[in-house]
Design an enzyme around this catalytic site. Structure first.
Site, mmCIF file in Angstrom:
data_model
loop_
_atom_site.group_PDB
_atom_site.id
_atom_site.type_symbol
_atom_site.label_atom_id
_atom_site.label_comp_id
_atom_site.label_asym_id
_atom_site.label_seq_id
_atom_site.Cartn_x
_atom_site.Cartn_y
_atom_site.Cartn_z
ATOM 1 N N CYS A 272 0.892 -1.351 -0.053
ATOM 2 C CA CYS A 272 0.031 0.111 -0.364
ATOM 3 C C CYS A 272 0.691 1.397 -0.067
ATOM 4 C CB CYS A 272 -1.003 0.049 0.995
ATOM 5 S SG CYS A 272 -0.487 0.416 2.463
ATOM 6 N N ARG B 274 -3.339 -0.638 5.025
ATOM 7 C CA ARG B 274 -3.794 -1.825 4.487
ATOM 8 C C ARG B 274 -2.847 -3.234 4.380
ATOM 9 N NH1 ARG B 274 -5.091 2.329 -0.733
ATOM 10 N NH2 ARG B 274 -3.000 2.565 -0.198
ATOM 11 N N ASP C 157 -8.266 4.165 1.498
ATOM 12 C CA ASP C 157 -7.192 3.713 2.520
ATOM 13 C C ASP C 157 -8.097 4.287 3.237
ATOM 14 O OD1 ASP C 157 -5.448 5.296 4.377
ATOM 15 O OD2 ASP C 157 -3.866 5.584 2.602
#
Length: 150
Positions: free
Chosen positions: A8, A14, A121
C-alpha cells in the site's frame, strides 16, 4: 516456497492487515507473506494502532510487523505482489525492469466481487473504516488462499 508481498502507500494500514490476514490463512511451510509501502513515510514503525486493534479484534496479531519501503529487488524476492489500489500499482510498476516483473503485480480486490477494485485508505477515517477494510481484505485473502492451495 511461494513468497507473497502486500503493498500500500505507507505500509501502516492496509498492507499490514492484508499481510496478517493472508498469513493466517496459509501454511508457513509453503508460503511466506510480507508487506511494504510505496512511500518512505513510516519506515521502521509499527502498523497504525487502529490496524493493530482491528487485526487483534479478529484474532490476528500484526504488532510484530515493521514498516518498510518497496524496493526494486522485491521483484526478485517475491512471486506475487498484491497492491491495494491503482496508485500503488502504478508506483510499483514504475520500478519494474521488464514484463516478468510487471506480471507479478495484481490488484488485490480482483479476487472479490466488489464495486471497486481499490481498497480504500482508512488512514484519515474512523475505526469503522478499518473494519470495512478488514472485511474487504479478508474476503480477498480467503479467495487468494483457496486459489493458491488448490
Amino acid at each position: 516456497m511461494t513468497k507473497i508481498l502486500m503493498v500500500c502507500l505507507g505500509n501502516i494500514c492496509r498492507s499490514p492487515l492484508a499481510h496478517g490476514i493472508l498469513e493466517s490463512k496459509l501454511s508457513s511451510d509453503k508460503f511466506t507473506v510480507d508487506s511494504a509501502g510505496t512511500g518512505d513515510y513510516h519506515i521502521g514503525q509499527l502498523p497504525d494502532h487502529r490496524s493493530i486493534a482491528t487485526a487483534k479484534a479478529n484474532g490476528i496479531d500484526i504488532s510484530g510487523q515493521r514498516c518498510r519501503q518497496f524496493e526494486r529487488s522485491d521483484f526478485d524476492t517475491y512471486d506475487i505482489i498484491y497492491v491495494m489500489d491503482h496508485s500503488n500499482y502504478d508506483n510499483v510498476v514504475k520500478l519494474a525492469r521488464n514484463s516478468d516483473d510487471i506480471s507479478k503485480v495484481q490488484l488485490i480486490l480482483k479476487y472479490v466481487s466488489s464495486s471497486s477494485q481499490e481498497v480504500p485508505d482508512p488512514y484519515w477515517g474512523t475505526s469503522e473504516d478499518f473494519d470495512e477494510v478488514f472485511t474487504l481484505l479478508n474476503d480477498a485473502c480467503e479467495n487468494i488462499a483457496k486459489n493458491l492451495t488448490q
